[in-house]
Design a protein around this motif. Structure first.
Motif, PDB file in Angstrom:
ATOM      1  N   ARG A  35       0.785  -1.232   0.000  1.00  0.00           N
ATOM      2  CA  ARG A  35       0.000   0.000   0.000  1.00  0.00           C
ATOM      3  C   ARG A  35       0.823   1.292   0.000  1.00  0.00           C
ATOM      4  NH1 ARG A  35      -5.619  -0.981   1.564  1.00  0.00           N
ATOM      5  NH2 ARG A  35      -5.610   1.243   1.879  1.00  0.00           N
ATOM      6  N   LEU A  36       2.063   1.208  -0.508  1.00  0.00           N
ATOM      7  CA  LEU A  36       2.903   2.402  -0.604  1.00  0.00           C
ATOM      8  C   LEU A  36       3.225   2.769  -2.049  1.00  0.00           C
ATOM      9  CD1 LEU A  36       5.454   1.757   2.298  1.00  0.00           C
ATOM     10  CD2 LEU A  36       3.463   3.278   2.311  1.00  0.00           C
ATOM     11  N   GLY A  37       2.782   1.942  -2.987  1.00  0.00           N
ATOM     12  CA  GLY A  37       3.059   2.225  -4.384  1.00  0.00           C
ATOM     13  C   GLY A  37       4.468   1.852  -4.808  1.00  0.00           C
ATOM     14  N   LEU A  38       5.124   1.013  -3.992  1.00  0.00           N
ATOM     15  CA  LEU A  38       6.489   0.600  -4.309  1.00  0.00           C
ATOM     16  C   LEU A  38       6.871  -0.639  -3.524  1.00  0.00           C
ATOM     17  CD1 LEU A  38       8.454   1.331  -1.711  1.00  0.00           C
ATOM     18  CD2 LEU A  38       8.192   3.617  -2.580  1.00  0.00           C
ATOM     19  N   CYS A  39       7.996  -1.224  -3.910  1.00  0.00           N
ATOM     20  CA  CYS A  39       8.616  -2.274  -3.098  1.00  0.00           C
ATOM     21  C   CYS A  39      10.131  -2.155  -3.247  1.00  0.00           C
ATOM     22  CB  CYS A  39       8.125  -3.669  -3.480  1.00  0.00           C
ATOM     23  SG  CYS A  39       8.558  -4.231  -5.118  1.00  0.00           S
ATOM     24  N   ILE A  40      10.813  -2.629  -2.233  1.00  0.00           N
ATOM     25  CA  ILE A  40      12.271  -2.602  -2.217  1.00  0.00           C
ATOM     26  C   ILE A  40      12.783  -3.945  -2.715  1.00  0.00           C
ATOM     27  CG2 ILE A  40      14.283  -2.475  -0.694  1.00  0.00           C
ATOM     28  CD1 ILE A  40      12.711  -0.527   1.018  1.00  0.00           C
ATOM     29  N   VAL A  41      13.849  -3.910  -3.515  1.00  0.00           N
ATOM     30  CA  VAL A  41      14.419  -5.126  -4.095  1.00  0.00           C
ATOM     31  C   VAL A  41      15.731  -5.456  -3.384  1.00  0.00           C
ATOM     32  CG1 VAL A  41      15.211  -6.247  -6.207  1.00  0.00           C
ATOM     33  CG2 VAL A  41      13.404  -4.511  -6.323  1.00  0.00           C
ATOM     34  N   TYR A  42      15.817  -6.704  -2.912  1.00  0.00           N
ATOM     35  CA  TYR A  42      17.010  -7.190  -2.227  1.00  0.00           C
ATOM     36  C   TYR A  42      17.674  -8.299  -3.028  1.00  0.00           C
ATOM     37  CZ  TYR A  42      16.009  -4.862   2.208  1.00  0.00           C
ATOM     38  OH  TYR A  42      15.798  -3.931   3.196  1.00  0.00           O
ATOM     39  N   LYS A  43      18.994  -8.367  -2.930  1.00  0.00           N
ATOM     40  CA  LYS A  43      19.772  -9.483  -3.463  1.00  0.00           C
ATOM     41  C   LYS A  43      20.809  -9.818  -2.402  1.00  0.00           C
ATOM     42  CE  LYS A  43      22.581 -11.039  -7.321  1.00  0.00           C
ATOM     43  NZ  LYS A  43      23.216 -10.660  -8.598  1.00  0.00           N
ATOM     44  N   ASN A  44      20.827 -11.067  -1.948  1.00  0.00           N
ATOM     45  CA  ASN A  44      21.748 -11.491  -0.889  1.00  0.00           C
ATOM     46  C   ASN A  44      21.675 -10.570   0.330  1.00  0.00           C
ATOM     47  OD1 ASN A  44      22.681 -13.584  -2.571  1.00  0.00           O
ATOM     48  ND2 ASN A  44      24.156 -12.194  -3.521  1.00  0.00           N
ATOM     49  N   ASN A  45      20.456 -10.261   0.731  1.00  0.00           N
ATOM     50  CA  ASN A  45      20.193  -9.403   1.895  1.00  0.00           C
ATOM     51  C   ASN A  45      20.736  -7.985   1.767  1.00  0.00           C
ATOM     52  OD1 ASN A  45      18.758 -11.412   3.326  1.00  0.00           O
ATOM     53  ND2 ASN A  45      20.695 -12.329   3.959  1.00  0.00           N
ATOM     54  N   GLY A  54       5.352   3.554 -11.226  1.00  0.00           N
ATOM     55  CA  GLY A  54       5.828   4.070 -12.511  1.00  0.00           C
ATOM     56  C   GLY A  54       6.706   3.067 -13.234  1.00  0.00           C
ATOM     57  N   ASP A  55       7.567   2.378 -12.497  1.00  0.00           N
ATOM     58  CA  ASP A  55       8.405   1.341 -13.111  1.00  0.00           C
ATOM     59  C   ASP A  55       7.536   0.232 -13.701  1.00  0.00           C
ATOM     60  OD1 ASP A  55      10.895   2.558 -12.400  1.00  0.00           O
ATOM     61  OD2 ASP A  55      10.697   1.731 -10.378  1.00  0.00           O
ATOM     62  N   ILE A  75      13.058  -4.537 -14.003  1.00  0.00           N
ATOM     63  CA  ILE A  75      12.215  -3.340 -13.994  1.00  0.00           C
ATOM     64  C   ILE A  75      12.527  -2.384 -12.844  1.00  0.00           C
ATOM     65  CG2 ILE A  75      10.310  -4.353 -15.266  1.00  0.00           C
ATOM     66  CD1 ILE A  75       8.905  -4.963 -12.693  1.00  0.00           C
ATOM     67  N   MET A  76      13.430  -2.784 -11.958  1.00  0.00           N
ATOM     68  CA  MET A  76      13.744  -1.946 -10.795  1.00  0.00           C
ATOM     69  C   MET A  76      14.592  -0.735 -11.187  1.00  0.00           C
ATOM     70  SD  MET A  76      16.735  -4.041  -8.846  1.00  0.00           S
ATOM     71  CE  MET A  76      18.411  -3.945  -9.454  1.00  0.00           C
ATOM     72  N   THR A  77      14.545   0.258 -10.333  1.00  0.00           N
ATOM     73  CA  THR A  77      15.433   1.404 -10.432  1.00  0.00           C
ATOM     74  C   THR A  77      16.580   1.140  -9.466  1.00  0.00           C
ATOM     75  OG1 THR A  77      13.612   2.893 -10.935  1.00  0.00           O
ATOM     76  CG2 THR A  77      15.633   3.891 -10.061  1.00  0.00           C
ATOM     77  N   SER A  78      17.793   1.074  -9.992  1.00  0.00           N
ATOM     78  CA  SER A  78      18.973   0.855  -9.151  1.00  0.00           C
ATOM     79  C   SER A  78      19.319   2.136  -8.407  1.00  0.00           C
ATOM     80  CB  SER A  78      20.163   0.444 -10.013  1.00  0.00           C
ATOM     81  OG  SER A  78      19.872  -0.739 -10.709  1.00  0.00           O
ATOM     82  N   ASN A  79      20.046   1.995  -7.330  1.00  0.00           N
ATOM     83  CA  ASN A  79      20.521   3.141  -6.542  1.00  0.00           C
ATOM     84  C   ASN A  79      19.406   4.090  -6.121  1.00  0.00           C
ATOM     85  OD1 ASN A  79      23.263   2.268  -6.901  1.00  0.00           O
ATOM     86  ND2 ASN A  79      23.169   3.124  -8.962  1.00  0.00           N
ATOM     87  N   PRO A  80      18.415   3.566  -5.398  1.00  0.00           N
ATOM     88  CA  PRO A  80      17.333   4.447  -4.946  1.00  0.00           C
ATOM     89  C   PRO A  80      17.841   5.490  -3.953  1.00  0.00           C
ATOM     90  CG  PRO A  80      17.184   2.315  -3.874  1.00  0.00           C
ATOM     91  CD  PRO A  80      18.280   2.203  -4.896  1.00  0.00           C
ATOM     92  N   HIS A  99      15.145  15.559  -6.684  1.00  0.00           N
ATOM     93  CA  HIS A  99      15.274  14.380  -7.542  1.00  0.00           C
ATOM     94  C   HIS A  99      13.959  13.958  -8.193  1.00  0.00           C
ATOM     95  CE1 HIS A  99      19.447  13.689  -6.488  1.00  0.00           C
ATOM     96  NE2 HIS A  99      19.126  13.980  -5.242  1.00  0.00           N
ATOM     97  N   LYS A 100      12.902  14.721  -7.928  1.00  0.00           N
ATOM     98  CA  LYS A 100      11.580  14.453  -8.500  1.00  0.00           C
ATOM     99  C   LYS A 100      11.108  13.030  -8.207  1.00  0.00           C
ATOM    100  CE  LYS A 100      11.863  17.840 -12.230  1.00  0.00           C
ATOM    101  NZ  LYS A 100      13.089  18.518 -11.955  1.00  0.00           N
ATOM    102  N   VAL A 101      11.215  12.641  -6.923  1.00  0.00           N
ATOM    103  CA  VAL A 101      10.726  11.343  -6.459  1.00  0.00           C
ATOM    104  C   VAL A 101       9.728  11.582  -5.325  1.00  0.00           C
ATOM    105  CG1 VAL A 101      12.801  10.072  -7.139  1.00  0.00           C
ATOM    106  CG2 VAL A 101      12.647  11.022  -4.820  1.00  0.00           C
ATOM    107  N   ASN A 102       8.864  10.605  -5.088  1.00  0.00           N
ATOM    108  CA  ASN A 102       7.851  10.734  -4.045  1.00  0.00           C
ATOM    109  C   ASN A 102       8.180   9.965  -2.779  1.00  0.00           C
ATOM    110  OD1 ASN A 102       6.078  12.380  -5.500  1.00  0.00           O
ATOM    111  ND2 ASN A 102       5.320  10.612  -6.629  1.00  0.00           N
ATOM    112  N   SER A 103       9.252   9.148  -2.824  1.00  0.00           N
ATOM    113  CA  SER A 103       9.585   8.302  -1.685  1.00  0.00           C
ATOM    114  C   SER A 103      11.090   8.218  -1.498  1.00  0.00           C
ATOM    115  CB  SER A 103       9.059   6.881  -1.905  1.00  0.00           C
ATOM    116  OG  SER A 103       7.687   6.880  -2.146  1.00  0.00           O
TER     117      SER A 103
END
Length: 124
Positions: A35-45, A54-55, A75-80, A99-103
């Motif tokens: 319910r935040l309009g996003l998710c965080i992507v993890y690799k090896n913790n 948007g992505d 589809i992720m944006t690297s270096n958030p 940076h014109k981001v919402n989060s």
């Protein structure tokens, strides 16, 4: 009041996450339930990116492959953008506007992800 408010006082601590190789349908489910309009992507913790609504829209418009064959890392944006929980809410606002981001992803002093702060949390 806004001048005295720290990020930790307004951030969301519900953090929707997916794995680097999570399939498209899992990404959609995670964003929807988070319910935040996003998710965080993890690799090896380790944090490697973020996927926003948007992505998802850009991936769906892509002609590169079948729409539902995408995995998170495609589809992720690297270096958030990241902010410390100890920084002021006004600093979060400035970073988002610049940076014109919402989060922003929020981390503690040990670089652990502890939350997400959004424009809406700042009353903007």
């Amino acid at each position: 009041k806004k001048l005295l408010t720290k990020v930790e006082n307004v951030m969301n601590t519900n953090i929707p996450t997916v794995n680097f190789n999570s399939p498209f349908d899992e990404v959609i489910d995670t964003i929807t339930t988070g319910r935040l309009g996003l998710c965080i992507v993890y690799k090896n913790n380790q944090l490697v990116g973020v996927i926003t609504d948007g992505d998802l829209r850009r991936a769906l418009r892509s002609d590169n492959k079948s729409r539902f064959d995408f995995v998170a890392n495609e589809i992720m944006t690297s270096n958030p953008k990241i902010i410390s929980q100890n920084q002021m809410a006004t600093e979060a606002e400035s970073i988002m506007l610049e940076h014109k981001v919402n989060s922003l992803i929020v981390q503690d002093d040990n670089k652990k992800i502890v939350g997400i702060v959004q424009m809406y949390d700042l009353g903007i």
